[in-house]
Design an enzyme around this catalytic site. Structure first.
Site, short mmCIF file in Angstrom:
data_model
loop_
_atom_site.label_atom_id
_atom_site.label_comp_id
_atom_site.label_asym_id
_atom_site.label_seq_id
_atom_site.Cartn_x
_atom_site.Cartn_y
_atom_site.Cartn_z
N HIS A 218 0.81 -1.22 0.00
CA HIS A 218 0.00 0.00 0.00
C HIS A 218 0.85 1.27 0.00
CE1 HIS A 218 0.10 -0.17 4.56
NE2 HIS A 218 0.14 1.13 4.41
N ASP B 285 0.20 -7.52 1.33
CA ASP B 285 0.56 -6.12 1.50
C ASP B 285 2.07 -5.91 1.57
OD1 ASP B 285 0.36 -3.41 1.76
OD2 ASP B 285 -0.43 -3.41 3.80
N SER C 191 4.32 2.51 7.99
CA SER C 191 4.03 1.43 7.05
C SER C 191 5.24 1.03 6.24
CB SER C 191 2.92 1.85 6.08
OG SER C 191 1.68 1.77 6.73
#
Lengths: 475, 442
Positions: free
Chosen positions: B76, B106, B189
């Site tokens: 992402h 992911d 992230s």
């Protein structure tokens, strides 16, 4: 001489002023009589509660009614029962249960409440009918006249009730017709700068003859913390008497689990054939409606209507121009046709084609579907109606029952059952309909700690839910 | 006596001091091992909004795992990137290339472009073993929370088997999550979660809004396999059979068989290998080929899905199951799992963006087939907007020419993108309806 002229002008102005003031201040005598035939309708509306399987609370409401015959027929706004009756208008998919109003009373004079019952409503006019069931001396009924030459600027009088703050006093306001909407059905528009008790007011012409009823518009909020419904509409919409006068002779009657609104349907989704589209397809001078979808099982499908057909005429209705209003005109036309055969002319692949369509009543909405609550599982379920099937993209022939209520903290809720789940099987037995559901659940022992297997479809995917029954002294 | 107590207390204080000194030293050592391999990742993405192609810059983190500059980050963070700008821990700014993406875990692999630098190797971090983690172990999260680069937070492992159901874009069918109370914020992230030895044990990917100290990392063992496949094939190919599985915790109780093993079939997708093989919801599968399968609890489901996904695409697989008290078996051939996220394309002249119809779109929109392209956005005031084209429609034809997929549509669009006065007729589907829209030229 000059002074005289001025004096004359002054007198003239004063005279004119005086004349118009007299005109406005003196309302016709008949208004007082009509006022007496307006009544307060009081009722309890059971309050739908998402987390309960039975409605326990109810709200007292007060709206305006008009006595229309000697037998005690009263016409009022359908806020008294706002549910959609058939799938054509069904758009509120969150609330699907609307119990009928309870303990209805009608009073023409204060402290003299007469018992009444709910008869039915007209889905399109948003008018409801109730009937006084108690013997009493009634005021003279209101006799509507069909006045077809009402035009822009004509004065109107509106009689309504004030809300509870002013002790529900009757009050009268003067208006002028500010606009006339002709299609699909005639409506008169005028400014509205007060919030009366309810939209069910009586409209008269300047002579005090009843010519219409105030229409409940879309922006009508049914508040749960206030005794009256509330509108913030700054335009008052009026339905002229010619549209409902026949209903007064023959009011709609909503039977328990009735088959809908009694209006006809074709079962198509449609778009307008625009001028540009007509010219793209070399169909210049053709007015019509493009059929986007034909619902399975509908009269349209049975008659052989197809996606992409262009409808040119139906019955004695021909389309003119390219205005989107034509869609509303067709809808209104079909809805008010009786059941039975009707001719449709259409273009399929540019070639004309005539089909005979047998119109049927529009299927009932999920509001009218029978609901059954199972206390052991803590669920309310409803039979499948076409609107549920369409809004959930299910196959036309889908069987099952859908969960309309889940009791918070109940067995079903603890196991993860959700509102809108479609129950397909219980304990391995197929649930085709509400009858099956009742039978299968009746066979479950009414004791705690029993596991019940529910096979269901949630948003297109099947899954199993295992409900563990709870201890409950009431069972 | 009083002196002895005082002495004992002094020794105790000394000991705790040396224990915390020791912990402090270990934390610093761990940080020093990983810090040089930490990357601040700033991709410039190409996204489609209301029918327009626009660029946005996002911030994430990454960790270098090889001397030649391979970087692991989140899908992402890196997906849809036009350019990826990276800042290394020595503050050198370098570009990176996206080597491969895997939405289903992911994860993404980037390669730093070191050609403009006078060094050809970079410091890199070592991967640990996420299968041997324990709740309570000290861990540290490194990255750029809210863009604040080279940040570190400390905590413990709160859970090693957190299960999340797939919701919309948030999917993780094949792995459980490591939960930690080390602060994780947007921007973390793709950054590493490291243990006290300085080994990377997870990739930080999620946090919970309104929650405090609830961060989630993808186990590094999941990443090892994904990296392997991406470096080999650029993508991760997976087998699919069209089954939704359900744990048997309550099924056991319903059947009054507390020792039952296996996994329940909850849903069978239409036109899937499982449907063709005759499997049904309610079948209890207890072995796949010669491997026993069992999921009493939800958190045991990912390993079953993963097992099936790793079977080579197109293989024969035999399912052993119970149905109506009988033992049965059936053999099916696995399909390749389709793309997760489709490509998108802007039709500037018409004022729409269109997207590839992936199996997920077919499923979500309950389409009959994957033919056509999905209208993903409509520009306000454009010819398409005027013609009442809406987002969510499926474009089926242009002037009678059938649209089959995005690549074929792009060719059609190049030929017919100008709008003549007569207009161009689009045929679109929405649910079961066929809708016509005429795009008109000026």
């Amino acid at each position: 001489m000059k002074l005289n002229t001025n004096l004359m002008i002054a007198l003239l102005i004063f005279g004119i002023f005086n004349l118009s003031a007299q005109d406005i201040l003196k309302w016709p005598e008949s208004i007082n009589k009509l006022k007496a035939s307006l009544c307060l309708v009081e009722y309890f509306q059971p309050q739908f509660e998402m987390g309960e399987i039975k409605d326990k609370s109810r709200i007292k409401r007060t709206i305006t009614g008009i006595l229309v015959n000697e037998e005690g027929l009263v016409v009022t706004s359908d806020v008294i029962y706002p549910a959609n009756l058939d799938i054509v208008e069904a758009n509120n998919f969150y609330v699907s249960t609307q119990p009928l109003p309870e303990n209805i009373t009608v009073s023409f004079v204060r402290d003299k409440k007469l018992k009444a019952e709910f008869l039915g409503k007209d889905e399109d006019l948003r008018l409801a009918f109730i009937k006084i069931t108690e013997e009493a001396d009634l005021p003279p009924p209101v006799e509507f006249i069909e006045e077809n030459d009402l035009s822009m600027g004509d004065p109107l009088l509106v009689i309504q009730h004030l809300n509870g703050r002013f002790d529900f006093e009757k009050f009268i306001t003067a208006h002028h017709i500010n606009a006339i909407i002709e299609k699909p059905k005639k409506k008169l528009l005028t400014t509205n700068n007060i919030n009366p008790l309810s939209p069910g007011g009586l409209v008269t012409n300047w002579k005090g003859q009843p010519v219409g009823i105030v229409f409940r518009g879309e922006n009508y909020y049914i508040q749960y913390d206030y005794d009256a419904p509330y509108s913030n509409e700054t335009l008052m919409q009026i339905i002229p008497a010619d549209q409902f006068i026949s209903l007064l002779e023959n009011p709609p009657v909503l039977l328990a689990h009735s088959e809908g609104s009694g209006k006809s349907w074709l079962g198509i989704q449609m778009q307008i054939l625009t001028k540009e589209m007509a010219s793209y397809w070399n169909l210049d001078d053709t007015s019509g409606i493009i059929i986007n979808k034909v619902s399975p099982g509908s009269p349209g499908e049975k008659a052989g209507l197809q996606q992409g057909d262009i409808l040119i005429s139906i019955g004695d209705l021909k389309f003119h121009g390219y205005d989107k209003k034509n869609l509303d005109i067709l809808r209104a036309y079909v809805r008010n046709q009786p059941e039975g055969k009707i001719q449709a002319v259409l273009l399929r692949h540019h070639k004309p084609l005539t089909l005979a369509i047998t119109l049927e009543n529009a299927p009932k909405s999920r509001f009218l579907a029978e609901e059954y609550s199972d206390q052991l599982l803590g669920l309310g379920v409803k039979e499948l109606t076409q609107d549920y099937i369409i809004s959930n993209d299910l196959d036309f022939n889908t069987n099952g029952v859908w969960v309309s209520r889940v009791e918070d903290g109940g067995a079903g809720s603890l196991a993860g059952i959700e509102v809108n789940d479609l129950i397909l099987q219980i304990n391995g037995k197929i649930v085709k309909n509400l009858v099956d559901f009742k039978q299968i659940t009746a066979a479950i022992p009414k004791s705690k700690d029993i596991y019940v297997e529910v096979f269901l479809n949630r948003q297109g995917k099947t899954r199993f839910v295992f409900i563990k029954t709870l201890p409950n002294e009431d069972l | 006596m009083r002196f002895i107590i005082f002495l004992l207390m002094f020794i105790f204080v000394l000991q705790t001091a040396s224990a915390s000194d020791n912990l402090q030293r270990k934390i610093l050592e761990a940080k020093n091992k990983v810090f040089p391999a930490l990357v601040h990742v700033e991709p410039v993405k190409e996204v489609f909004e209301d029918g327009k192609r626009v660029k946005v810059q996002v911030t994430g983190s990454g960790i270098i795992f090889s001397a030649e500059g391979l970087v692991l980050t989140n899908n992402h963070v890196a997906e849809k990137a036009r350019f990826v700008f990276c800042t290394l821990s020595n503050r050198d700014e370098v570009r990176a290339e996206v080597i491969g993406l895997d939405a289903l875990t992911d994860l993404a692999v980037l390669k730093l472009d070191l050609s403009e630098k006078d060094y050809h190797t970079v410091p890199y971090a070592r991967f640990g073993d996420s299968d041997s983690l324990e709740v309570g172990e000290i861990v540290m999260a490194l990255g750029s929370p809210l863009g604040l680069s080279r940040s570190m937070s400390l905590g413990v492992i709160s859970s090693i088997d957190r299960y999340f159901e797939d919701v919309g874009e948030m999917v993780s069918p094949y792995n459980l999550w490591i939960q930690t109370d080390a602060a994780i914020n947007p921007g973390n992230s793709g950054g590493p979660l490291i243990d006290i030895n300085g080994d990377v044990v997870g990739i930080n990917a999620r946090a919970i809004f309104f929650g405090e100290n609830l961060g989630f990392a993808i186990p590094i063992n999941t990443a090892k396999l994904v990296i392997d496949r991406i470096l080999r094939d650029k993508v991760v190919k997976r087998s699919e059979i069209g089954i939704e599985w359900q744990e048997i915790k309550d099924y056991r109780k319903y059947k009054k068989k507390p020792h039952l093993t296996g996994v329940l079939i909850a849903h069978i997708e239409k036109n899937s290998p499982a449907e063709r093989a005759g499997l049904q919801p309610g079948d209890l599968v207890y072995a796949i080929d010669d491997e026993k399968v069992d999921a009493v609890y939800q958190e045991e489901l990912p390993k079953i899905r993963k097992h099936i996904s790793e079977i080579p695409v197109g293989s024969n697989v035999t399912f052993y199951f119970h149905r109506d008290g009988k033992d049965k078996k059936t053999t099916l051939v696995t399909d390749q799992r389709g793309k997760f996220e489709g490509n998108e394309f802007e039709c500037d002249n018409w004022g729409i963006s269109v997207k590839e119809i992936t199996p997920r779109v077919v499923e979500n929109l309950k389409l009959k087939d994957a033919k056509g392209v999905l209208v993903s956005g409509v520009r306000i005031g454009s010819p398409a907007d005027e013609a009442e084209v809406f987002r969510g429609y499926v474009l089926k034809s242009v002037d009678g020419k059938k649209v089959t997929d995005l690549d074929q549509f792009k060719d059609i669009y190049q030929m017919v993108k100008t709008l003549p006065e007569k207009g161009r007729m689009l045929e679109l589907n929405y649910k079961d309806a066929l809708i016509f829209a005429l795009l008109r030229g000026e």
